[in-house]
Write a protein that holds these residues in place. Structure first.
Motif, PDB file in Angstrom:
ATOM      1  N   GLY A 135      37.632  37.507  77.833  1.00 33.71           N
ATOM      2  CA  GLY A 135      38.557  36.419  77.622  1.00 33.71           C
ATOM      3  C   GLY A 135      38.786  36.168  76.183  1.00 33.71           C
ATOM      4  O   GLY A 135      40.069  35.686  75.721  1.00 33.71           O
ATOM      5  N   TRP A 136      37.782  36.267  75.307  1.00 34.13           N
ATOM      6  CA  TRP A 136      38.107  35.890  73.910  1.00 34.13           C
ATOM      7  C   TRP A 136      39.083  36.900  73.266  1.00 34.13           C
ATOM      8  O   TRP A 136      39.738  36.622  72.545  1.00 34.13           O
ATOM      9  N   LEU A 137      38.818  38.241  73.726  1.00 35.68           N
ATOM     10  CA  LEU A 137      39.600  39.299  73.053  1.00 35.68           C
ATOM     11  C   LEU A 137      41.101  39.036  73.530  1.00 35.68           C
ATOM     12  O   LEU A 137      42.081  39.063  72.798  1.00 35.68           O
TER      13      LEU A 137
ATOM     14  N   LEU B 162      47.745  32.102  64.100  1.00 38.43           N
ATOM     15  CA  LEU B 162      46.762  33.075  63.335  1.00 38.43           C
ATOM     16  C   LEU B 162      45.530  32.397  63.144  1.00 38.43           C
ATOM     17  O   LEU B 162      44.492  33.018  63.516  1.00 38.43           O
ATOM     18  N   MET B 163      45.188  31.165  63.008  1.00 39.79           N
ATOM     19  CA  MET B 163      44.383  30.434  62.772  1.00 39.79           C
ATOM     20  C   MET B 163      43.400  30.479  64.011  1.00 39.79           C
ATOM     21  O   MET B 163      42.094  30.501  64.016  1.00 39.79           O
ATOM     22  N   LEU B 164      44.215  30.226  64.969  1.00 40.00           N
ATOM     23  CA  LEU B 164      43.591  30.058  66.447  1.00 40.00           C
ATOM     24  C   LEU B 164      42.898  31.493  66.910  1.00 40.00           C
ATOM     25  O   LEU B 164      42.006  31.564  67.253  1.00 40.00           O
TER      26      LEU B 164
ATOM     27  N   ALA C  58      38.243  34.811  67.438  1.00 40.25           N
ATOM     28  CA  ALA C  58      37.539  35.928  66.931  1.00 40.25           C
ATOM     29  C   ALA C  58      35.946  35.317  66.511  1.00 40.25           C
ATOM     30  O   ALA C  58      35.137  36.357  66.843  1.00 40.25           O
ATOM     31  N   ALA C  59      35.821  34.130  66.061  1.00 34.34           N
ATOM     32  CA  ALA C  59      34.605  33.760  65.997  1.00 34.34           C
ATOM     33  C   ALA C  59      34.136  33.473  67.258  1.00 34.34           C
ATOM     34  O   ALA C  59      32.691  33.789  67.406  1.00 34.34           O
ATOM     35  N   GLY C  60      34.703  33.092  68.338  1.00 37.30           N
ATOM     36  CA  GLY C  60      34.117  33.016  69.751  1.00 37.30           C
ATOM     37  C   GLY C  60      33.690  34.376  70.052  1.00 37.30           C
ATOM     38  O   GLY C  60      32.706  34.513  70.854  1.00 37.30           O
ATOM     39  N   LEU C  61      34.398  35.511  70.047  1.00 38.59           N
ATOM     40  CA  LEU C  61      34.062  36.780  70.092  1.00 38.59           C
ATOM     41  C   LEU C  61      32.652  37.180  69.619  1.00 38.59           C
ATOM     42  O   LEU C  61      31.784  37.844  70.019  1.00 38.59           O
TER      43      LEU C  61
ATOM     44  N   ALA D 296      28.423  27.224  73.780  1.00 41.62           N
ATOM     45  CA  ALA D 296      28.340  27.247  72.458  1.00 41.62           C
ATOM     46  C   ALA D 296      29.360  28.038  71.735  1.00 41.62           C
ATOM     47  O   ALA D 296      30.001  27.907  70.711  1.00 41.62           O
ATOM     48  N   GLN D 297      29.801  29.193  72.725  1.00 41.50           N
ATOM     49  CA  GLN D 297      31.071  30.010  72.033  1.00 41.50           C
ATOM     50  C   GLN D 297      32.302  29.078  71.910  1.00 41.50           C
ATOM     51  O   GLN D 297      33.066  29.289  70.884  1.00 41.50           O
ATOM     52  N   ALA D 298      32.251  28.208  72.935  1.00 38.85           N
ATOM     53  CA  ALA D 298      33.808  27.528  72.915  1.00 38.85           C
ATOM     54  C   ALA D 298      33.506  26.671  71.548  1.00 38.85           C
ATOM     55  O   ALA D 298      34.579  26.315  70.865  1.00 38.85           O
ATOM     56  N   ILE D 299      32.297  25.805  71.396  1.00 36.20           N
ATOM     57  CA  ILE D 299      32.240  25.206  70.261  1.00 36.20           C
ATOM     58  C   ILE D 299      32.570  25.853  68.999  1.00 36.20           C
ATOM     59  O   ILE D 299      33.095  25.525  68.177  1.00 36.20           O
ATOM     60  N   VAL D 300      31.820  27.193  68.880  1.00 33.79           N
ATOM     61  CA  VAL D 300      31.894  27.891  67.636  1.00 33.79           C
ATOM     62  C   VAL D 300      33.427  28.304  67.572  1.00 33.79           C
ATOM     63  O   VAL D 300      33.970  28.172  66.309  1.00 33.79           O
ATOM     64  N   ALA D 301      34.350  28.491  68.517  1.00 31.96           N
ATOM     65  CA  ALA D 301      35.851  28.763  68.388  1.00 31.96           C
ATOM     66  C   ALA D 301      36.575  27.765  68.026  1.00 31.96           C
ATOM     67  O   ALA D 301      37.482  27.904  66.948  1.00 31.96           O
ATOM     68  N   ALA D 302      36.340  26.661  68.465  1.00 33.64           N
ATOM     69  CA  ALA D 302      37.053  25.397  68.118  1.00 33.64           C
ATOM     70  C   ALA D 302      36.820  24.869  66.812  1.00 33.64           C
ATOM     71  O   ALA D 302      37.881  24.454  66.299  1.00 33.64           O
ATOM     72  N   VAL D 303      35.448  24.637  66.398  1.00 25.76           N
ATOM     73  CA  VAL D 303      35.425  24.560  65.083  1.00 25.76           C
ATOM     74  C   VAL D 303      35.787  25.360  64.031  1.00 25.76           C
ATOM     75  O   VAL D 303      36.434  25.041  63.153  1.00 25.76           O
ATOM     76  N   ALA D 304      35.873  26.625  64.132  1.00 22.21           N
ATOM     77  CA  ALA D 304      36.196  27.651  63.350  1.00 22.21           C
ATOM     78  C   ALA D 304      37.777  27.621  63.408  1.00 22.21           C
ATOM     79  O   ALA D 304      38.307  27.582  62.210  1.00 22.21           O
TER      80      ALA D 304
END
Length: 158
Positions: free
Chosen positions: A15-17, A36-38, A43-46, A57-65
Motif C-alpha cells: 500500500g505504501w509503495l 512529491l512531499m506526500l 516513503a517514511a511510512g514504508l 504508527a506507520q500512518a502517523i509517521v507518514a502524515a507527520v513526515a
C-alpha cells in the motif's frame, strides 16, 4: 479479527509503495512539489513498515513526515525553482499602470480609451478614484485594473 489485521499488517508495504508511486506520477504532471512531499511521506511510512511498526504508527509517521516536508522543505525548494524566472509582467498584468487617452467619455458606466500600447479598450472610471467625474475625450488616464474586457481607469492628474 486478528487474522485480518495481521494480513493488513503483512501487506501494508505494498500500500505504501503504491501510494508513493501514485504521488510521484501525479507530481510529474503538476510540478507543484506538494505530491512529491506526500510521496516522500509515504516513503517514511514504508520505512516504518520495514522496521515492524504497527499500521496506526506507520500512518502517523507518514502524515507527520509529509506535513513537515510540505511546511519546511517545499517553500525553499519553490523559491529556488522560481528564482531565475522572468519577472516581466505579461498579458493583462502588463496593462496595469499603463497610460492612455480617452476616446469616448468615460463614466462609471461606459467609455472607451486608447492605451499607449495601441489597444483600444472599453473603460469605466475606477471605483477607488478620488473624484468620480466623467473623463472627457482627450483626457490622459492610467489603468487601475482590468476586469474581463473592461479597463478601469483614473485620471493621470488624480
Amino acid at each position: 479479527m486478528t487474522t485480518i489485521l495481521q494480513v493488513f499488517q503483512d501487506w501494508a508495504w505494498i500500500g505504501w509503495l503504491v501510494l508513493m508511486v501514485l504521488f510521484f506520477v501525479i507530481e510529474i504532471f503538476t510540478l507543484d512539489m506538494t505530491f512529491l512531499m506526500l510521496g516522500l511521506g509515504c516513503a517514511a511510512g514504508l520505512v516504518s513498515v520495514l522496521t515492524g511498526w504497527p499500521v496506526w504508527a506507520q500512518a502517523i509517521v507518514a502524515a507527520v513526515a509529509a506535513a513537515l516536508l510540505i511546511f519546511l522543505l517545499r517553500p525553499p525548494l519553490l523559491r529556488r525553482l522560481h528564482r531565475g524566472e522572468d519577472q516581466t509582467r505579461s498579458n493583462v498584468d502588463a496593462l496595469i499602470g499603463l497610460r492612455g487617452v480617452v476616446l469616448l467619455e468615460v463614466t462609471s458606466i461606459s467609455g472607451q480609451v486608447k492605451l499607449s500600447n495601441g489597444d483600444t479598450w472599453t473603460a469605466r472610471i475606477a471605483s477607488d478614484a478620488p473624484v468620480i467625474t466623467p473623463l472627457a475625450p482627450g483626457a490622459p488616464v492610467t489603468v487601475a485594473r482590468i476586469e474581463g474586457a473592461t479597463a478601469y481607469v483614473r485620471s493621470v492628474h488624480d
